[in-house]
Design a protein around this motif. Sequence first.
Motif, PDB file in Angstrom:
ATOM      1  N   UNK A  81       0.824  -1.204   0.000  1.00 30.04           N
ATOM      2  CA  UNK A  81       0.000   0.000   0.000  1.00 30.04           C
ATOM      3  C   UNK A  81       0.866   1.266   0.000  1.00 30.04           C
ATOM      4  N   UNK A  82       1.965   1.230   0.751  1.00 29.80           N
ATOM      5  CA  UNK A  82       2.860   2.394   0.740  1.00 29.80           C
ATOM      6  C   UNK A  82       3.447   2.634  -0.643  1.00 29.80           C
ATOM      7  N   UNK A  83       3.797   1.533  -1.298  1.00 33.26           N
ATOM      8  CA  UNK A  83       4.365   1.640  -2.650  1.00 33.26           C
ATOM      9  C   UNK A  83       3.337   2.258  -3.605  1.00 33.26           C
ATOM     10  N   UNK A  84       2.094   1.749  -3.532  1.00 37.26           N
ATOM     11  CA  UNK A  84       1.035   2.293  -4.407  1.00 37.26           C
ATOM     12  C   UNK A  84       0.738   3.755  -4.063  1.00 37.26           C
ATOM     13  N   UNK A  85       0.710   4.060  -2.766  1.00 37.47           N
ATOM     14  CA  UNK A  85       0.380   5.429  -2.348  1.00 37.47           C
ATOM     15  C   UNK A  85       1.473   6.397  -2.803  1.00 37.47           C
ATOM     16  N   UNK A  86       2.726   5.951  -2.749  1.00 35.52           N
ATOM     17  CA  UNK A  86       3.817   6.795  -3.267  1.00 35.52           C
ATOM     18  C   UNK A  86       3.582   7.140  -4.739  1.00 35.52           C
ATOM     19  N   UNK A  87       3.152   6.129  -5.508  1.00 35.96           N
ATOM     20  CA  UNK A  87       2.910   6.375  -6.948  1.00 35.96           C
ATOM     21  C   UNK A  87       1.711   7.334  -7.112  1.00 35.96           C
ATOM     22  N   UNK A  88       0.695   7.151  -6.260  1.00 34.64           N
ATOM     23  CA  UNK A  88      -0.486   8.029  -6.339  1.00 34.64           C
ATOM     24  C   UNK A  88      -0.108   9.468  -5.983  1.00 34.64           C
ATOM     25  N   UNK A  89       0.785   9.628  -5.010  1.00 36.13           N
ATOM     26  CA  UNK A  89       1.237  10.974  -4.625  1.00 36.13           C
ATOM     27  C   UNK A  89       1.964  11.625  -5.803  1.00 36.13           C
ATOM     28  N   UNK A  90       2.785  10.845  -6.507  1.00 37.78           N
ATOM     29  CA  UNK A  90       3.498  11.398  -7.670  1.00 37.78           C
ATOM     30  C   UNK A  90       2.502  11.894  -8.727  1.00 37.78           C
ATOM     31  N   UNK A  91       1.464  11.107  -8.953  1.00 38.47           N
ATOM     32  CA  UNK A  91       0.456  11.532  -9.947  1.00 38.47           C
ATOM     33  C   UNK A  91      -0.259  12.784  -9.436  1.00 38.47           C
ATOM     34  N   UNK A  92      -0.599  12.760  -8.138  1.00 33.31           N
ATOM     35  CA  UNK A  92      -1.305  13.915  -7.544  1.00 33.31           C
ATOM     36  C   UNK A  92      -0.476  15.179  -7.716  1.00 33.31           C
ATOM     37  N   UNK A  93       0.822  15.088  -7.462  1.00 33.43           N
ATOM     38  CA  UNK A  93       1.694  16.267  -7.603  1.00 33.43           C
ATOM     39  C   UNK A  93       1.732  16.732  -9.049  1.00 33.43           C
ATOM     40  N   UNK A  94       1.767  15.760  -9.963  1.00 38.00           N
ATOM     41  CA  UNK A  94       1.821  16.120 -11.396  1.00 38.00           C
ATOM     42  C   UNK A  94       0.519  16.781 -11.851  1.00 38.00           C
ATOM     43  N   UNK A  95      -0.544  16.614 -11.086  1.00 38.74           N
ATOM     44  CA  UNK A  95      -1.815  17.248 -11.467  1.00 38.74           C
ATOM     45  C   UNK A  95      -1.797  18.749 -11.168  1.00 38.74           C
ATOM     46  N   UNK A  96      -0.851  19.158 -10.330  1.00 40.23           N
ATOM     47  CA  UNK A  96      -0.622  20.592 -10.173  1.00 40.23           C
ATOM     48  C   UNK A  96      -1.559  21.323  -9.228  1.00 40.23           C
ATOM     49  N   UNK A  97      -2.110  20.659  -8.237  1.00 36.92           N
ATOM     50  CA  UNK A  97      -3.005  21.337  -7.294  1.00 36.92           C
ATOM     51  C   UNK A  97      -2.268  22.234  -6.313  1.00 36.92           C
ATOM     52  N   UNK A  98      -3.044  22.863  -5.411  1.00 39.77           N
ATOM     53  CA  UNK A  98      -2.487  23.784  -4.404  1.00 39.77           C
ATOM     54  C   UNK A  98      -1.783  23.002  -3.298  1.00 39.77           C
ATOM     55  N   UNK A  99      -2.425  21.928  -2.846  1.00 38.38           N
ATOM     56  CA  UNK A  99      -1.825  21.071  -1.821  1.00 38.38           C
ATOM     57  C   UNK A  99      -2.449  19.682  -1.913  1.00 38.38           C
ATOM     58  N   UNK A 100      -1.787  18.714  -1.295  1.00 41.88           N
ATOM     59  CA  UNK A 100      -2.351  17.365  -1.303  1.00 41.88           C
ATOM     60  C   UNK A 100      -2.452  16.852   0.124  1.00 41.88           C
ATOM     61  N   UNK A 101      -3.335  15.880   0.309  1.00 39.24           N
ATOM     62  CA  UNK A 101      -3.484  15.237   1.618  1.00 39.24           C
ATOM     63  C   UNK A 101      -3.413  13.729   1.414  1.00 39.24           C
ATOM     64  N   UNK A 102      -2.510  13.094   2.137  1.00 44.93           N
ATOM     65  CA  UNK A 102      -2.327  11.645   1.965  1.00 44.93           C
ATOM     66  C   UNK A 102      -3.172  10.884   2.969  1.00 44.93           C
TER      67      UNK A 102
END
Length: 587
Positions: free
Chosen positions: A477-498
């Motif tokens: 799950x940590x591995x998948x969440x890391x990949x999801x965070x990378x995609x989230x960052x690439x989406x260019x939002x103001x901030x993210x919440x894990x």
Amino acid sequence: MVKILPRREVVIVGFGWTGAILAEQLTAEGLDVVALERGVWRDTSTEYAVTNIQDEVRYRYRDELFEDLSRETLTFRNDISQTALPMRMLGSFLPGTNVGGAGVHWNGQTWRFLPSDFVAKSHNEERYGPLADGMTVQDWGITYDELEPHYTRFEDLCGISGKAGNINGQIQEGGNPFEGWRSKEYPNPPLEMVLAPKMFAKAATELGYKPFPGPAANMSQAYTNPLGVQMAPCTYCGFCEKYACGNYSKATPATTIIPALMQRENFELRTEAMVLRVIKSPDGKRAEGVEYITPEGEILHQPADIVILAAYITHNVHLMLTSGIGTPYDPRTGQGVVGKNYAYQCVSGVIVFFDEDTHINPYVGAGALGMVVDNFNGDNFDHTGLGFIGGGYIGQWQTNGRPMESHPVPEGTPKFGAGWKKAVRESYGHTVGIGTHGAVMSHRGNYLDLDPTYTDAYGRPLLRMTFDFTDNEFNMSNYLTDRAVEIAKAMGGREIREGRRKGHYSIVPYQSTHNTGGTIMGSNPRESVINKYQQSWDLENLFLTGAGAFPQNPGYNPTGTVAALAYHTADAIRNIYLKSPGPLVQA
Ligand SMILES: Cc1cc2nc3c(=O)[nH]c(=O)nc-3n(C[C@H](O)[C@H](O)[C@H](O)COP(=O)(O)OP(=O)(O)OC[C@H]3O[C@@H](n4cnc5c(N)ncnc54)[C@H](O)[C@@H]3O)c2cc1C
């Protein structure tokens, strides 16, 4: 006193997705079938009419479509050193009741498993060496190739909207390049994508992944299925998960099978018929029939030539244990099979908050409206040195913005009061959620048995669930969440919440109704409860359907495979068992 009813050819216990599939398939063969459903009849055209359905209080918070815990529930603990306590409120999962079962209130994300998922033990051992200590992963005893035609039948029944990624071995542009071969394109084109999944897909593509439209039981266009039942294009109202579809746009037993089945004279449905046990023949080799109780308290014995348990995994296991069929699993010795390899789903998420000029409008949604990447599912990637096997998909599902349920807020927001309200106001229309949907590998300590203390309203011991996530799930799950965070960052939002997977499994917050195992499938009676035809190794005329068959739970939603297995069982009964009743030979 128990009243004995006239004998029937087939009795089906539970009338949800798999009960309805078996009833349709076996009545089409001319068999005389009676289905016993503990819940009540509900008609899509009246009860679930469009005007009644969008009621969060009634359906989400007063649990109108879910099982009634005041009559039967289960007890829960994380490990065998603990004392299990009864689940008195629904939380982590929401089993269905009434005609159509959980099939009425599902989302419609309709997946096939990967070919390697069906040989998880041998495949992973061959590629990565011995399984981790305590892991009880098994091969299924059935292959993807055997199930492919049955997946196709379910997709045609439901009118699944999607884009094939692999037709007869040819990779298709725009589909999932990792999927197993399929014999043809989906029956309907993908749903029209809205803003959030498009943003996710753009970011995922930039990172080198292969996003594709999630396979959806929500109609992208008008569709008439092979039973002649018509469904309408989805309106994106966002009331799928936990709700029925009053618009006839989501494939459910009620919108695909039941209108045709109820016309057949060789089918009878009895509602408010709570099955209490399977009755064994005096020699213990066959099921004589089942015993059930009516709301008036009358106990009836329904004899039948073939008994099918289609009561959802927890109830199938409970009925097996309370009826004394098969050897209960013992985690101390690893012996026994009934209740073995209970598994679940391991989910996590990331929320991306955008500025107020990005208008997501979360009201626009459908249960399976989304874009997904499958690069990190199953064995689609090299696991060497990662500390886990299995994986999951990462997706942006735009399922709903139902106001009582959906109010994402940034990290650090107060949990109530003016600060919380301000954050909800600012975030509601401007956030995108990304979910990871991970596998759970079976483990020696995760299982189902009977509780020694608590009983249900009928005096039977409650089912006891012993379950926790293991290192394999946390690492995965940590591995998948890391990949999801990378995609989230690439989406260019103001901030993210894990929202990472942390701590012990809790039965309180909703995660998924993807409970699996307990009546697992396999190639011999020493390791499994049923053979690949879902026939009991113990009683030759007893068949069990549902996700209880899964020896472990892959990284996809279960129902596509649950339904494919049900069609495979129907074929086995029709083509092999009826000609020569007895144990079916495992080819
Ligand atoms: C909120 C939600 C969302 C979901 N979304 C998805 C999704 O997007 N994709 C996916 O793949 N899966 C999804 N699922 C899971 C899906 O609904 C189930 O996999 C599917 O319905 C299982 O089919 P079944 O026939 O095994 O059980 P069910 O469809 O639940 O039917 C079981 C029936 O048996 C009856 N029953 C139980 N015990 C007895 C008894 N003792 N006597 C008589 N009757 C009995 C019940 O009342 C019920 O009607 C979701 C589930 C929920 C709850």
